[in-house]
Design a protein around this motif. Structure first.
Motif, PDB file in Angstrom:
ATOM      1  N   UNK A   1       0.804  -1.221   0.000  1.00 28.46           N
ATOM      2  CA  UNK A   1       0.000   0.000   0.000  1.00 28.46           C
ATOM      3  C   UNK A   1       0.836   1.269   0.000  1.00 28.46           C
ATOM      4  N   UNK A   2       2.171   1.137  -0.073  1.00 27.31           N
ATOM      5  CA  UNK A   2       3.027   2.325   0.034  1.00 27.31           C
ATOM      6  C   UNK A   2       2.969   3.140  -1.251  1.00 27.31           C
ATOM      7  N   UNK A   3       2.626   4.412  -1.124  1.00 33.40           N
ATOM      8  CA  UNK A   3       2.717   5.334  -2.252  1.00 33.40           C
ATOM      9  C   UNK A   3       3.514   6.540  -1.808  1.00 33.40           C
ATOM     10  N   UNK A   4       4.555   6.877  -2.555  1.00 32.71           N
ATOM     11  CA  UNK A   4       5.401   7.986  -2.135  1.00 32.71           C
ATOM     12  C   UNK A   4       5.490   8.995  -3.259  1.00 32.71           C
ATOM     13  N   UNK A   5       4.982  10.182  -2.990  1.00 36.62           N
ATOM     14  CA  UNK A   5       5.101  11.269  -3.940  1.00 36.62           C
ATOM     15  C   UNK A   5       6.416  11.972  -3.646  1.00 36.62           C
ATOM     16  N   UNK A   6       7.425  11.660  -4.471  1.00 42.63           N
ATOM     17  CA  UNK A   6       8.774  12.148  -4.161  1.00 42.63           C
ATOM     18  C   UNK A   6       8.902  13.654  -4.321  1.00 42.63           C
ATOM     19  N   UNK A   7       8.118  14.209  -5.241  1.00 42.83           N
ATOM     20  CA  UNK A   7       8.306  15.620  -5.512  1.00 42.83           C
ATOM     21  C   UNK A   7       7.730  16.466  -4.387  1.00 42.83           C
ATOM     22  N   UNK A   8       6.606  16.009  -3.831  1.00 38.04           N
ATOM     23  CA  UNK A   8       5.967  16.803  -2.785  1.00 38.04           C
ATOM     24  C   UNK A   8       6.172  16.206  -1.399  1.00 38.04           C
TER      25      UNK A   8
ATOM     26  N   UNK B   1      -1.477   9.041   6.162  1.00 37.43           N
ATOM     27  CA  UNK B   1      -0.764   9.945   5.271  1.00 37.43           C
ATOM     28  C   UNK B   1       0.235  10.739   6.108  1.00 37.43           C
ATOM     29  N   UNK B   2       1.446  10.874   5.575  1.00 36.08           N
ATOM     30  CA  UNK B   2       2.524  11.554   6.305  1.00 36.08           C
ATOM     31  C   UNK B   2       3.214  12.512   5.350  1.00 36.08           C
ATOM     32  N   UNK B   3       3.363  13.767   5.792  1.00 41.03           N
ATOM     33  CA  UNK B   3       4.034  14.763   4.968  1.00 41.03           C
ATOM     34  C   UNK B   3       5.473  14.905   5.404  1.00 41.03           C
ATOM     35  N   UNK B   4       6.369  14.456   4.556  1.00 44.32           N
ATOM     36  CA  UNK B   4       7.772  14.566   4.918  1.00 44.32           C
ATOM     37  C   UNK B   4       8.570  13.529   4.160  1.00 44.32           C
ATOM     38  N   UNK B   5       9.878  13.549   4.296  1.00 43.59           N
ATOM     39  CA  UNK B   5      10.694  12.578   3.567  1.00 43.59           C
ATOM     40  C   UNK B   5      10.397  11.165   4.058  1.00 43.59           C
ATOM     41  N   UNK B   6      10.472  10.222   3.139  1.00 45.04           N
ATOM     42  CA  UNK B   6      10.243   8.831   3.520  1.00 45.04           C
ATOM     43  C   UNK B   6      11.389   8.381   4.416  1.00 45.04           C
TER      44      UNK B   6
ATOM     45  N   UNK C   1      17.780   1.267   3.591  1.00 42.71           N
ATOM     46  CA  UNK C   1      18.310   2.539   3.155  1.00 42.71           C
ATOM     47  C   UNK C   1      18.910   3.298   4.324  1.00 42.71           C
ATOM     48  N   UNK C   2      20.007   3.988   4.071  1.00 42.05           N
ATOM     49  CA  UNK C   2      20.549   4.910   5.069  1.00 42.05           C
ATOM     50  C   UNK C   2      20.852   6.218   4.359  1.00 42.05           C
ATOM     51  N   UNK C   3      20.253   7.299   4.867  1.00 50.02           N
ATOM     52  CA  UNK C   3      20.528   8.611   4.284  1.00 50.02           C
ATOM     53  C   UNK C   3      21.685   9.266   4.992  1.00 50.02           C
ATOM     54  N   UNK C   4      22.477   9.998   4.226  1.00 52.46           N
ATOM     55  CA  UNK C   4      23.538  10.809   4.839  1.00 52.46           C
ATOM     56  C   UNK C   4      23.269  12.253   4.462  1.00 52.46           C
ATOM     57  N   UNK C   5      23.211  13.105   5.471  1.00 54.30           N
ATOM     58  CA  UNK C   5      22.992  14.516   5.169  1.00 54.30           C
ATOM     59  C   UNK C   5      24.320  15.179   4.889  1.00 54.30           C
ATOM     60  N   UNK C   6      24.256  16.381   4.348  1.00 53.76           N
ATOM     61  CA  UNK C   6      25.466  17.172   4.113  1.00 53.76           C
ATOM     62  C   UNK C   6      25.269  18.517   4.784  1.00 53.76           C
ATOM     63  N   UNK C   7      26.274  18.958   5.526  1.00 56.92           N
ATOM     64  CA  UNK C   7      26.122  20.177   6.329  1.00 56.92           C
ATOM     65  C   UNK C   7      27.279  21.128   6.081  1.00 56.92           C
ATOM     66  N   UNK C   8      26.958  22.395   5.888  1.00 54.21           N
ATOM     67  CA  UNK C   8      27.979  23.432   5.843  1.00 54.21           C
ATOM     68  C   UNK C   8      27.836  24.220   7.139  1.00 54.21           C
TER      69      UNK C   8
ATOM     70  N   UNK D   1      18.699  14.723   1.338  1.00 54.64           N
ATOM     71  CA  UNK D   1      18.204  14.161   0.082  1.00 54.64           C
ATOM     72  C   UNK D   1      16.943  13.366   0.412  1.00 54.64           C
ATOM     73  N   UNK D   2      15.797  13.980   0.157  1.00 54.31           N
ATOM     74  CA  UNK D   2      14.561  13.387   0.635  1.00 54.31           C
ATOM     75  C   UNK D   2      13.942  12.426  -0.365  1.00 54.31           C
ATOM     76  N   UNK D   3      14.206  12.636  -1.633  1.00 54.68           N
ATOM     77  CA  UNK D   3      13.608  11.767  -2.639  1.00 54.68           C
ATOM     78  C   UNK D   3      14.460  11.761  -3.888  1.00 54.68           C
ATOM     79  N   UNK D   4      14.468  10.634  -4.588  1.00 56.86           N
ATOM     80  CA  UNK D   4      15.338  10.507  -5.764  1.00 56.86           C
ATOM     81  C   UNK D   4      14.649   9.639  -6.806  1.00 56.86           C
ATOM     82  N   UNK D   5      14.712  10.076  -8.069  1.00 55.27           N
ATOM     83  CA  UNK D   5      14.199   9.238  -9.148  1.00 55.27           C
ATOM     84  C   UNK D   5      15.356   8.728  -9.984  1.00 55.27           C
ATOM     85  N   UNK D   6      15.092   7.744 -10.830  1.00 54.73           N
ATOM     86  CA  UNK D   6      16.177   7.122 -11.595  1.00 54.73           C
ATOM     87  C   UNK D   6      16.865   8.093 -12.533  1.00 54.73           C
TER      88      UNK D   6
END
Lengths: 152, 658, 95
Positions: A77-84, A101-106, B586-593, B604-609
């Motif tokens: 059921x996971x749907x992730x809108x990466x842009x928003x 529904x959760x607003x924020x990075x996955x 998955x493990x995210x790494x942030x970058x900080x100045x 990096x919150x989301x990434x497409x191919x």
């Protein structure tokens, strides 16, 4: 003013008068202030842990009330809108299923079968609006551990 | 086979420590010096066997002997050596063994350092107490939490470390906390020994001072490292979540701070004896509680009450230790009675007393908040959780009051201060504070929390700096030295005091970071394709390149950003999202100045191919000062701890300076 | 087999270290870890003159009960005399 610490003032005349009441009063005031802070901060900060069924059972009264529900993420059921950055999914416990529904990075640990606690409020349309998403290491990791680790 | 020897060593350590505890007490009570010497040997043997089992554990880890369950759970074939070694304290069993090792080593130092005549009445009880703690820990390691437990057969590879933990902070954060917890055993042992031997506490309190400072130092480092790790690794721009495990380290720190200050008053004025004893006992108990919360999983963020029998052992030990020591203290309270009472509210003693009450109050707030879900489940059958808002609202004002007290206490005189004296000393810092607030309002920063926070910091900082100035000036006048020499000399002469003031300065810097990032944090979210450039929050961000790279332990997805500022300064920031094969996670790494004015924090919150990425940019003002403040606190503590140059004979009064 | 042997060796070493001071004890000098108070209060055995600890009930050397006796003539004393009522010796050392 000399600031050197000296050895304890055993040379001072021993005045064995009982502690004046004003200090007891002062101590009580501080205690009272702390107690007040605790009690007054509780309001609006508490969130009941509920199961899905309990949440549903509350009916319309549950709408808008801050609660926490724990369950397992249903990967299908996971749907992730990466842009928003909008994450939709269902969590499931042994009493039912709840769309969230959760607003924020996955979150990194978010995946199928991950144990999650969602904190937030139920919307009028039956979807749980999560303001907070807490995840535990997915059970696959521990299952792998228990599968191979059978102590003799 | 080697693991079995390790277990055998633990068994012998348990028996030796238990014997030592009994023999010390019996030997002292029956005036049987041979028994005491035998007990000392028992103590040494316990330390020897604990060291042996620790070395064996390290060997098993490095040789990746996966048949040992603990090694299997924490090491893998591809794990770098540094993490293989740090796996020693990464898991429950190992960290308890590490704890036991630390207590044993500290015990040996006590054994060899407390040999002067004045220590003799205390010494057997001191070592007996340490031995009892060791016995308990060894028992836990033998029964419910065996680090040498074996699997039925030997797997080809281990599970390795959770990649979230593969970070420098995670190598040092648990052990520094554990060192702090273990070292607090020593002040506790001194208090108990003082009670049991009937020695008036003024005679031996000074010996405890350095131990308490060391324990407090490591606890402080551990907490700050934990916050730094959370900031860098957990990737939400925060550093403290009021999580039960975090809280459980903060509570003993608060009470330990109160204990330090109470002891300072006792050494200078001979009062607050009972307070100091109670606080030291409580700090130790809270350290046990923290070890228990952290490693047994009883109070958890997600699912609470995964009961393991470990919990019962700790609960029983805690109950007995606390009830026993506080009960004994109550029975012998006359030895801890103060000679005289406070005379005036406006005195440094009263200031310290209020400060201690506030610190204990803050600890109570955090403690109650932490066990709140457990309590509500007990009484109402339903768990109720508390969010960060509770802690901010209840802890915040107390914290503010403590900070303000920093500013006032140093200018209060011992015993009694007149309002006129007080006003004279506070007028300049108060003026600085008012000026700061006015400036803030003028430049548009009007939020009440910021005004109060920065104003308080200015007030207290002004005060502390003036204390240094006054000291240096007095010395310049009397010794005719130049300012720099005068300052260094006056600080060197009273390291306790000035070390403490420097620690307070460090705390103020941390408060700067807390207020700055708390009030003025800004968050932005945007989508970018490779090659695009964006102006945001005063920075120009260019998405240079998208990287998709296969590595032996992970699939690395990185976005290379070039971030620049109007003044020409530029940095390459590379936030990442990595998929680790071993845990399929998955493990995210942030970058900080990091700049003094603010941190520019990229997630990096989301990434497409095709490389289209969603970024979150956080602006966190003044965060850098939090870590600088931590460093200053460490330096100040070291200064306060530093032994006096003229090494007095230990049999002479150790109650004086240094 | 080997682990058991090694363990027994370790245990043996431990037991030896614990027992040795007890066995060795009586011949060694005894720095009794008593309080740091001065030893002026110790009395002397009336019979053999050996210095007595405050809490020793019998003289370890000759077995005489460590009662209050004049060191000169052995006469029983009440304890608060300054001079022996029997032989007049000045009495020293208060309990």
């Amino acid at each position: 003013m000399t600031t050197e610490g000296r050895a304890h003032d055993m040379e001072m005349p021993a005045v064995s008068k009982p502690r004046p009441t004003k200090f007891i009063v002062g101590g009580f005031i501080i205690v009272a202030v702390v107690v007040y802070l605790i009690v007054s901060s509780l309001g609006g900060s508490t969130a009941y842990y509920l199961t899905v069924a309990e949440l549903r059972a509350k009916g319309p009264a549950a709408v808008g009330q801050k609660v926490r529900v724990s369950g397992v993420v249903d990967g299908a059921t996971i749907q992730y809108d990466q842009q928003n950055l909008i994450l939709r999914f269902d969590i499931v416990d042994n009493s039912g299923r709840l769309p969230v529904v959760y607003h924020g990075p996955r979150p990194d640990m978010f995946q199928d079968q991950a144990e999650a606690v969602v904190e937030g409020k139920l919307n009028a349309d039956g979807v749980f609006e999560a303001s907070n998403l807490l995840l535990k290491c997915p059970s696959k990791y521990e299952a792998a551990a228990t599968a191979t680790a059978s102590p003799r | 086979m080697i693991a079995d020897i390790g277990y055998g060593a633990l068994l012998l350590a348990f028996l030796s420590a238990g014997y030592a505890a009994l023999a010390f007490v019996l030997g002292q009570r029956r005036r049987y010096p041979e028994l005491i010497r035998s007990a000392e040997n028992g103590f040494r043997m316990a330390a020897l066997w604990v060291a042996a089992s620790s070395l064996i554990m390290l060997y098993l880890l490095v040789s990746r002997d996966y048949q040992v369950r603990y090694v299997f759970e924490h090491v893998s074939n591809t794990l770098p050596l540094a993490y293989v070694l740090s796996a020693f304290w990464a898991g429950q069993e190992g960290s308890l063994l590490f704890w036991l090792l630390l207590v044993s080593m500290a015990g040996l130092v006590v054994l060899y350092s407390q040999r002067d005549a004045a220590a003799q009445p205390l010494r057997p009880y001191l070592l007996a107490t340490i031995a009892i703690v060791q016995t308990f820990m060894a028992l836990v390691l033998i029964l419910p939490s065996n680090p040498f437990a074996l699997l039925a057969n030997r797997p080809a590879d281990g599970l390795g470390l959770n990649p979230l933990l593969e970070n420098v902070g995670m190598i040092f954060h648990p052990p520094t906390l554990f060192i702090g917890y273990a070292l607090y055993t020593i002040p506790f042992a001194f208090v108990l020994a003082g009670i049991l031997s009937g020695q008036p506490s003024d005679a031996w309190m000074a010996r405890v001072r350095r131990w308490s400072l060391m324990a407090w130092l490591f606890l402080s480092i551990g907490i700050i490292l934990g916050a730094w790790w959370a900031y860098i690794e957990l990737g939400w721009g925060g550093y403290w979540a009021w999580d039960p495990v975090e809280n459980s380290s903060l509570i003993p720190w608060l009470v330990g701070t109160a204990a330090l200050h109470s002891a300072a008053v006792q050494s200078r004025r001979g009062i607050f004896r009972t307070w100091t004893a109670v606080l030291n006992i409580l700090t130790f108990g809270l350290c046990i509680f923290a070890t228990f919360v952290t490693r047994s999983g009883v109070i958890q963020s997600v699912h609470a009450f995964e009961r393991s029998s470990l919990g019962w052992y700790f609960a029983a030990f805690l109950a007995v230790a606390m009830a026993g020591s506080l009960g004994l203290l109550a029975a012998r309270r006359r030895a801890f009675a103060d000679n005289y009472a406070l005379e005036s509210y406006l005195s440094r003693e009263a200031g310290f007393l209020i400060g201690n009450l506030l610190l204990v109050g803050a600890a109570t707030v955090v403690f109650l908040g932490t066990i709140f879900p457990a309590i509500t489940e007990l009484f109402r059958g339903q768990q109720v959780a508390l969010d960060a808002g509770f802690y901010n609202r209840s802890f915040g004002p107390i914290g503010l009051a403590i900070i303000l007290l920093f500013g006032v206490c140093p200018v209060l005189l011992w015993r009694r201060t007149t309002l006129a004296q007080l006003a004279r000393r506070l007028i300049v810092p108060a003026a600085i504070a008012v000026l700061t607030i006015v400036v803030l309002i003028v430049i548009g920063r009007r939020e009440p929390i910021a005004l109060v926070g920065f104003g308080s910091v200015a007030f207290v900082a002004g005060n502390i700096l003036m204390e240094f100035g006054r000291g240096a000036l007095a010395r310049m006048r009397s010794a005719g030295e130049n300012p720099v020499t005068a300052l260094l000399r006056v600080v060197g002469r009273d390291r306790r005091r000035y070390g403490g003031l420097i620690v307070h300065l460090g705390v103020l810097l941390i408060v700067l970071g807390v207020v700055g990032s708390g009030v003025y944090k800004q968050e932005y979210q945007t989508v970018m394709k490779p090659g695009e450039t964006l102006d945001i929050a005063g920075y120009t961000v260019q998405y240079v390149q998208y990287v998709d790279q296969e590595l032996p332990d992970k699939q690395r997805f990185a976005t290379i950003l070039r971030v620049s500022r109007p003044n020409g300064a530029a940095r390459e920031l590379v936030p990442e999202k990595n998929f680790h094969w071993n845990v399929e996670q998955w493990v995210s790494e942030v970058a900080v100045w990091s700049r003094p004015a603010e941190d520019f924090y990229v997630i990096l919150a989301g990434l497409s191919s095709d490389g289209t990425a969603t970024f979150q940019f956080l602006q966190e003002p003044l965060m850098l000062w939090m870590w600088i403040g931590g460093g200053v606190m460490v330096l100040g503590t070291l200064l306060a701890w530093w032994p006096a140059g003229e090494r007095r004979r230990r049999s002479a009064s150790d109650t004086a300076e240094g | 087999m080997l682990p058991i042997i090694i363990f027994l060796l370790m245990a043996g070493l431990t037991v030896f270290m614990l027992v040795y001071p007890l066995w060795q004890g009586s011949s060694a000098a005894r720095p009794l870890p008593a309080a740091a108070a001065p030893r002026a209060s110790a009395g002397k055995c009336a019979t053999c003159g050996r210095a007595l600890e405050p809490d020793e009930r019998f003289c370890p050397q000759c077995g005489t009960p460590a009662g209050l006796r004049c060191p000169q003539c052995g006469r029983a004393l009440a304890g608060d005399e300054r001079f022996c009522p029997g032989c007049g010796t000045k009495l020293e050392g208060s309990r």
